[in-house]
Design an enzyme around this catalytic site. Structure first.
Site, short mmCIF file in Angstrom:
data_model
loop_
_atom_site.label_atom_id
_atom_site.label_comp_id
_atom_site.label_asym_id
_atom_site.label_seq_id
_atom_site.Cartn_x
_atom_site.Cartn_y
_atom_site.Cartn_z
N TYR A 1 0.74 13.94 0.75
CA TYR A 1 0.22 14.59 1.95
C TYR A 1 0.36 16.11 1.87
O TYR A 1 0.60 16.78 2.86
CB TYR A 1 0.89 14.02 3.21
CG TYR A 1 0.81 12.51 3.25
CD1 TYR A 1 -0.41 11.89 3.48
CD2 TYR A 1 1.91 11.71 3.01
CE1 TYR A 1 -0.51 10.50 3.48
CE2 TYR A 1 1.82 10.33 3.00
CZ TYR A 1 0.60 9.73 3.24
OH TYR A 1 0.50 8.36 3.23
N CYS B 1 -3.24 33.25 10.64
CA CYS B 1 -3.07 33.86 11.96
C CYS B 1 -2.74 32.81 13.01
O CYS B 1 -3.54 32.53 13.91
CB CYS B 1 -4.32 34.63 12.33
SG CYS B 1 -4.67 35.88 11.11
N GLY C 1 2.19 4.94 -0.61
CA GLY C 1 1.63 6.25 -0.92
C GLY C 1 2.75 7.19 -1.28
O GLY C 1 3.04 7.47 -2.45
N TYR D 1 4.23 18.49 11.65
CA TYR D 1 5.25 17.51 12.07
C TYR D 1 6.63 18.13 12.24
O TYR D 1 7.60 17.41 12.49
CB TYR D 1 5.39 16.39 11.02
CG TYR D 1 4.10 15.77 10.55
CD1 TYR D 1 3.31 15.02 11.41
CD2 TYR D 1 3.70 15.92 9.23
CE1 TYR D 1 2.14 14.44 10.96
CE2 TYR D 1 2.53 15.34 8.78
CZ TYR D 1 1.75 14.60 9.65
OH TYR D 1 0.59 14.03 9.20
N GLU E 1 0.83 -1.21 0.00
CA GLU E 1 0.00 0.00 0.00
C GLU E 1 0.86 1.25 0.00
O GLU E 1 0.76 2.09 0.90
CB GLU E 1 -0.91 0.01 1.24
CG GLU E 1 -1.80 -1.21 1.38
CD GLU E 1 -2.51 -1.28 2.74
OE1 GLU E 1 -2.26 -0.42 3.61
OE2 GLU E 1 -3.30 -2.22 2.95
#
Ligand code: LLP
Length: 418
Positions: free
Chosen positions: A372, A343, A275, A316, A273
């Protein structure tokens, strides 16, 4: 292929000057390289050679229909986590029998939708989910193909937010309880046990954690065999990392080589899988400098793209390289924070970054933004989501138009007398 390269001091996507795209579609925008995405998809899938396998692109990494269609046409399947992602795959021409469905919180409606579409497998993450799936399938008069997502409790040595295979994470079923749960599944009227599944985390830069997880799963398959439960496939999830800065992740060929060696003798079909590795370095985020300023010795470059458009640095503390779209050799370097218009103090694309001096109106490209990036964008501060563009050779296509403020407000109501 190198998707983004300088030609005479100007940053190109394949054969297109990014400044030309910026003039035409405005800023900010995401830009993807068709050639790079195709090469990654074909290279990754091809690395497993003759081994019976299925590469399921993890839709959450980048879910634009054009990109899903590109993957589908190269024979890839899909890893989805919602009914919305399923609808996207089907709209992009995916083969439902190549779709696996992961995620801890599938609703009954989503299960129904996936059963009706005829997907390949549900990666079930809890006993409660298994019970519900059995009931939903029973009502539809079908059998649900199932793998249990087992938590192998291995440390992927990546960022804690994207590490998923440790026992303290919310994902999967503990590998100690797995055999009992498989026995229960095998006895259910409307469940077909077809595989075992895990996913240990994202942006892994060594092969070892994958091999540790694989060994745990293979041991489980053996114990299942002894318990009379046969499975046909083993799904090892996604997680292979890419180079953002100076990481040196294994190549798909190295990764595949290590896995194939262990799995080939078992006769199991391998499902993956991936990505990030398929799309991460094939996309960049282009933003324009609005202002530059200095506060007490700190220098800021204020750009028109913010954390709502690209959240990885803010969320992150992720490093993503930033390149000027027009490189001026004579410019000195400065240490700056590249910040957006939102802001929030956390709204930055880079902190304490050494960059050549830039001036208002100039363009910057945030690299490795294909995974992402857009898929995590929000409309915080009522900022319409940006345009997405795909370059192929010396042509480009807008694959998603920039949203409008009107489209953001559509559906909102002001009750009378509020
Ligand atoms: N399969 C499952 C069940 C997953 O949860 C994920 C990612 C993947 C496959 C694909 O993993 P990949 O090959 O892309 O590493 N937003 C974070 C990454 C979150 C990953 C979530 N799950 C980031 O920007 O770094």
């Amino acid at each position: 292929m190198e998707p983004f390269v300088y030609r005479d001091g100007r940053l190109f996507a394949e054969g297109v000057d990014l400044a030309t795209v910026a003039e035409a579609v405005g800023t900010p925008f995401y830009c993807y390289s068709h050639g790079h995405l195709s090469a990654q998809a074909e290279g990754f899938d091809g690395a497993f050679g003759e081994l019976p396998h299925l590469t399921c692109f993890s839709v959450k990494a980048c879910s634009n229909l054009a990109i899903l269609a590109l993957m589908a046409r190269r024979g890839l399947g899909f890893d989805i986590v919602s009914g919305g992602e399923l609808a996207r795959c089907l709209a992009a021409g995916a083969d439902p029998t190549k779709i696996v469905y992961s995620g801890v919180g599938k609703s009954a409606a989503e299960m129904r939708q996936a059963l009706e579409a005829g997907i390949r497998c549900f990666n079930v993450e809890s006993p409660g989910e298994l019970d519900l799936l059995d009931r939903v399938a029973g009502k539809l008069g079908v059998r649900a193909p199932v793998a249990l997502r087992v938590n192998p409790d291995v440390d992927p040595q990546t960022h804690p937010y994207i590490s998923t295979g440790l026992k303290e994470n919310k994902f999967g079923i503990s590998h100690r309880e797995a055999v009992a749960e498989y026995r229960r599944a095998a006895a259910m009227a409307n469940i077909d046990v077809v595989g075992v599944d895990c996913h240990i985390g994202s942006q892994l830069t060594t092969v070892q954690p994958f091999l540790d997880a694989l060994d745990r799963l293979l041991a489980l398959v053996e114990r299942l065999g002894e318990a009379g439960v046969a499975v046909r496939h083993l799904d090892l999830g996604g997680g292979l990392g890419i180079r953002y800065d100076n990481e040196a992740p294994p190549t798909p060929a190295e990764y595949a080589g290590a896995l194939v060696e262990r799995i080939a003798p078992t006769g199991l079909t391998l499902i993956l899988e991936p990505g990030r590795v398929l799309v991460g370095n094939g996309g960049c985020f282009v933003t324009r400098v609005l202002y530059t300023k200095g506060n007490e010795g700190k220098r800021f470059v204020i750009v028109d793209g913010g954390m709502n458009d690209l959240v990885r640095p803010a969320l992150y503390g992720a490093y993503q390289e930033i390149l000027p779209v027009a490189a001026h050799r004579s410019r000195p370097n400065r240490i700056v924070d590249v910040v957006g218009p939102i802001c929030e103090t956390g709204d930055f694309l880079a902190r304490s970054r050494e960059l050549p001096v830039v001036r208002p109106g100039e363009l910057l490209a945030v690299m490795s933004a294909g995974a992402y990036g857009f898929s995590m964008a929000s409309t915080y501060n009522t900022r319409p989501r940006v345009a997405e563009v795909m370059v192929r050779g010396d042509r480009y296509h807008v694959i998603r138009e920039r949203e409008t403020v009107a489209s953001l407000m559509a559906g909102e109501q002001i009750p009378e007398g509020v």
